[in-house]
Design a protein around this motif. Structure first.
Motif, PDB file in Angstrom:
ATOM      1  N   ALA A  59       4.912  -2.689  -0.433  1.00  0.00           N
ATOM      2  CA  ALA A  59       4.758  -2.368  -1.853  1.00  0.00           C
ATOM      3  C   ALA A  59       3.593  -1.417  -2.081  1.00  0.00           C
ATOM      4  O   ALA A  59       3.689  -0.478  -2.890  1.00  0.00           O
ATOM      5  CB  ALA A  59       4.562  -3.656  -2.650  1.00  0.00           C
ATOM      6  N   ILE A  60       2.495  -1.642  -1.384  1.00  0.00           N
ATOM      7  CA  ILE A  60       1.336  -0.754  -1.532  1.00  0.00           C
ATOM      8  C   ILE A  60       1.705   0.674  -1.154  1.00  0.00           C
ATOM      9  O   ILE A  60       1.373   1.637  -1.866  1.00  0.00           O
ATOM     10  CB  ILE A  60       0.160  -1.262  -0.660  1.00  0.00           C
ATOM     11  CG1 ILE A  60      -0.417  -2.545  -1.249  1.00  0.00           C
ATOM     12  CG2 ILE A  60      -0.925  -0.191  -0.547  1.00  0.00           C
ATOM     13  CD1 ILE A  60      -1.339  -3.287  -0.317  1.00  0.00           C
ATOM     14  N   ASP A  61       2.424   0.844  -0.059  1.00  0.00           N
ATOM     15  CA  ASP A  61       2.763   2.200   0.374  1.00  0.00           C
ATOM     16  C   ASP A  61       3.854   2.825  -0.485  1.00  0.00           C
ATOM     17  O   ASP A  61       3.876   4.048  -0.675  1.00  0.00           O
ATOM     18  CB  ASP A  61       3.139   2.208   1.855  1.00  0.00           C
ATOM     19  CG  ASP A  61       1.906   2.207   2.744  1.00  0.00           C
ATOM     20  OD1 ASP A  61       0.810   2.484   2.219  1.00  0.00           O
ATOM     21  OD2 ASP A  61       2.019   1.921   3.946  1.00  0.00           O
ATOM     22  N   ILE A  62       4.766   2.019  -1.023  1.00  0.00           N
ATOM     23  CA  ILE A  62       5.737   2.560  -1.977  1.00  0.00           C
ATOM     24  C   ILE A  62       4.990   3.110  -3.196  1.00  0.00           C
ATOM     25  O   ILE A  62       5.267   4.211  -3.675  1.00  0.00           O
ATOM     26  CB  ILE A  62       6.753   1.482  -2.404  1.00  0.00           C
ATOM     27  CG1 ILE A  62       7.707   1.157  -1.250  1.00  0.00           C
ATOM     28  CG2 ILE A  62       7.554   1.948  -3.631  1.00  0.00           C
ATOM     29  CD1 ILE A  62       8.551  -0.081  -1.482  1.00  0.00           C
ATOM     30  N   ALA A  63       4.015   2.345  -3.691  1.00  0.00           N
ATOM     31  CA  ALA A  63       3.243   2.787  -4.854  1.00  0.00           C
ATOM     32  C   ALA A  63       2.421   4.039  -4.539  1.00  0.00           C
ATOM     33  O   ALA A  63       2.265   4.916  -5.387  1.00  0.00           O
ATOM     34  CB  ALA A  63       2.343   1.654  -5.333  1.00  0.00           C
ATOM     35  N   ARG A  64       1.891   4.133  -3.329  1.00  0.00           N
ATOM     36  CA  ARG A  64       1.060   5.276  -2.935  1.00  0.00           C
ATOM     37  C   ARG A  64       1.869   6.538  -2.671  1.00  0.00           C
ATOM     38  O   ARG A  64       1.439   7.646  -2.983  1.00  0.00           O
ATOM     39  CB  ARG A  64       0.268   4.940  -1.667  1.00  0.00           C
ATOM     40  CG  ARG A  64      -0.846   3.934  -1.848  1.00  0.00           C
ATOM     41  CD  ARG A  64      -1.485   3.601  -0.509  1.00  0.00           C
ATOM     42  NE  ARG A  64      -1.935   4.802   0.179  1.00  0.00           N
ATOM     43  CZ  ARG A  64      -1.422   5.242   1.329  1.00  0.00           C
ATOM     44  NH1 ARG A  64      -0.433   4.594   1.921  1.00  0.00           N
ATOM     45  NH2 ARG A  64      -1.895   6.337   1.884  1.00  0.00           N
ATOM     46  N   LEU A  65       3.049   6.368  -2.066  1.00  0.00           N
ATOM     47  CA  LEU A  65       3.763   7.518  -1.513  1.00  0.00           C
ATOM     48  C   LEU A  65       4.966   7.964  -2.339  1.00  0.00           C
ATOM     49  O   LEU A  65       5.597   8.962  -1.999  1.00  0.00           O
ATOM     50  CB  LEU A  65       4.221   7.188  -0.083  1.00  0.00           C
ATOM     51  CG  LEU A  65       3.098   6.829   0.899  1.00  0.00           C
ATOM     52  CD1 LEU A  65       3.688   6.406   2.243  1.00  0.00           C
ATOM     53  CD2 LEU A  65       2.127   7.992   1.077  1.00  0.00           C
ATOM     54  N   THR A  66       5.313   7.228  -3.405  1.00  0.00           N
ATOM     55  CA  THR A  66       6.446   7.613  -4.240  1.00  0.00           C
ATOM     56  C   THR A  66       5.996   7.714  -5.695  1.00  0.00           C
ATOM     57  O   THR A  66       4.818   7.513  -6.010  1.00  0.00           O
ATOM     58  CB  THR A  66       7.597   6.586  -4.141  1.00  0.00           C
ATOM     59  OG1 THR A  66       7.276   5.425  -4.913  1.00  0.00           O
ATOM     60  CG2 THR A  66       7.871   6.184  -2.701  1.00  0.00           C
ATOM     61  N   ASN A  67       6.948   7.985  -6.579  1.00  0.00           N
ATOM     62  CA  ASN A  67       6.648   8.013  -8.014  1.00  0.00           C
ATOM     63  C   ASN A  67       7.033   6.697  -8.687  1.00  0.00           C
ATOM     64  O   ASN A  67       7.172   6.632  -9.900  1.00  0.00           O
ATOM     65  CB  ASN A  67       7.364   9.186  -8.692  1.00  0.00           C
ATOM     66  CG  ASN A  67       8.886   9.075  -8.587  1.00  0.00           C
ATOM     67  OD1 ASN A  67       9.417   8.168  -7.947  1.00  0.00           O
ATOM     68  ND2 ASN A  67       9.588  10.004  -9.200  1.00  0.00           N
ATOM     69  N   LYS A  68       7.207   5.640  -7.890  1.00  0.00           N
ATOM     70  CA  LYS A  68       7.604   4.326  -8.403  1.00  0.00           C
ATOM     71  C   LYS A  68       6.390   3.394  -8.458  1.00  0.00           C
ATOM     72  O   LYS A  68       5.446   3.558  -7.676  1.00  0.00           O
ATOM     73  CB  LYS A  68       8.676   3.702  -7.503  1.00  0.00           C
ATOM     74  CG  LYS A  68       9.894   4.604  -7.280  1.00  0.00           C
ATOM     75  CD  LYS A  68      10.853   3.995  -6.268  1.00  0.00           C
ATOM     76  CE  LYS A  68      11.946   4.975  -5.886  1.00  0.00           C
ATOM     77  NZ  LYS A  68      12.804   5.375  -7.025  1.00  0.00           N
ATOM     78  N   SER A  69       6.416   2.437  -9.351  1.00  0.00           N
ATOM     79  CA  SER A  69       5.420   1.366  -9.288  1.00  0.00           C
ATOM     80  C   SER A  69       5.979   0.289  -8.358  1.00  0.00           C
ATOM     81  O   SER A  69       7.198   0.110  -8.266  1.00  0.00           O
ATOM     82  CB  SER A  69       5.130   0.788 -10.677  1.00  0.00           C
ATOM     83  OG  SER A  69       6.247   0.081 -11.171  1.00  0.00           O
ATOM     84  N   ALA A  70       5.106  -0.386  -7.672  1.00  0.00           N
ATOM     85  CA  ALA A  70       5.560  -1.407  -6.723  1.00  0.00           C
ATOM     86  C   ALA A  70       4.470  -2.458  -6.558  1.00  0.00           C
ATOM     87  O   ALA A  70       3.279  -2.128  -6.536  1.00  0.00           O
ATOM     88  CB  ALA A  70       5.899  -0.776  -5.373  1.00  0.00           C
ATOM     89  N   THR A  71       4.898  -3.693  -6.433  1.00  0.00           N
ATOM     90  CA  THR A  71       3.927  -4.765  -6.249  1.00  0.00           C
ATOM     91  C   THR A  71       4.562  -5.951  -5.538  1.00  0.00           C
ATOM     92  O   THR A  71       5.786  -6.100  -5.521  1.00  0.00           O
ATOM     93  CB  THR A  71       3.328  -5.214  -7.604  1.00  0.00           C
ATOM     94  OG1 THR A  71       2.223  -6.088  -7.387  1.00  0.00           O
ATOM     95  CG2 THR A  71       4.365  -5.946  -8.444  1.00  0.00           C
ATOM     96  N   ALA A  72       3.707  -6.779  -4.944  1.00  0.00           N
ATOM     97  CA  ALA A  72       4.112  -8.029  -4.305  1.00  0.00           C
ATOM     98  C   ALA A  72       3.057  -9.074  -4.653  1.00  0.00           C
ATOM     99  O   ALA A  72       1.892  -8.726  -4.880  1.00  0.00           O
ATOM    100  CB  ALA A  72       4.212  -7.854  -2.787  1.00  0.00           C
ATOM    101  N   PRO A  73       3.440 -10.352  -4.696  1.00  0.00           N
ATOM    102  CA  PRO A  73       2.475 -11.396  -5.065  1.00  0.00           C
ATOM    103  C   PRO A  73       1.603 -11.795  -3.878  1.00  0.00           C
ATOM    104  O   PRO A  73       1.663 -12.923  -3.384  1.00  0.00           O
ATOM    105  CB  PRO A  73       3.379 -12.543  -5.523  1.00  0.00           C
ATOM    106  CG  PRO A  73       4.621 -12.384  -4.704  1.00  0.00           C
ATOM    107  CD  PRO A  73       4.806 -10.901  -4.527  1.00  0.00           C
TER     108      PRO A  73
END
Length: 203
Positions: A59-73
């Protein structure tokens, strides 16, 4: 020294890693997972134990490397609070409810939940995936083996028998999602040459 080298045996589960990876990304279920990812603005990812660490990293790398928001608990404080409030089976579903609070139907339709399970028997993950579908979100389960619990959500089966293989393969698949959405996973060489600070501002 020669004797030590001759006694070293590779850890089981990685001999045909490339073959397993290629097989998974050529399945119909993976194709649906990639299409759902591409059309989503928000990615939520969750698993148990080592799989939660993989989801947090992904999730961290999706948020860093794309234009999407991403998170995990990924916070133990968050997880233990929700488990204490309800139960282990319901805490991921409740986390999803919190994360989608205030979303209208358009935002819900543009949200994707990725659940990861090694055994396919993670009831807390499966209940959350069911809840995601009921809200109108997209939902995919990544399971090391054929799940013991079946749902209407998309299911990607890795067909591996080792926890470590499942976790490493799943993390690799997170990067495949990034790559498959036409974003770049930078090399170390490219990264160290850059002399900028990202502020993650989106125009």
């Amino acid at each position: 020294m020669e004797n030590i080298k001759s006694q070293v045996k590779p850890i089981p589960g990685f001999a045909n890693f490339q073959e397993k990876f290629t097989t998974v990304i050529n399945t119909e279920t993976w194709g649906k997972c990639q299409l759902d990812f591409n059309s989503s603005n928000r990615i939520l990812a969750v698993g148990n134990g080592g799989n939660l660490a993989v989801c947090d990293h992904g999730a961290i790398d999706i948020a860093r490397l794309t234009n999407k928001s991403a998170t995990a608990p990924g916070s133990g404080i968050l997880a233990s609070s929700l488990i204490n409030d309800v139960s282990h089976n319901a805490w991921v579903k409740n986390w999803l409810s919190i994360m989608t609070r205030g979303f209208d139907q358009t935002h819900l339709n543009q949200t994707m939940l990725i659940g990861v399970s090694s055994s396919g028997y993670s009831k807390n993950i499966c209940l959350a995936l069911d809840h995601a579908l009921s809200l109108g979100c997209k939902a995919t389960l990544i399971s090391a083996q054929k799940p013991h619990i079946e749902g209407n959500y998309n299911t990607v089966i890795l067909d591996v028998d080792e926890y470590h293989t499942s976790e490493v393969l799943t993390l690799t698949l997170f990067y495949q999602l990034i790559h498959g959405a036409n974003f770049t996973c930078p090399s170390i060489t490219e990264s160290v040459k850059r002399n900028v600070i990202d502020d993650y501002t989106r125009e």
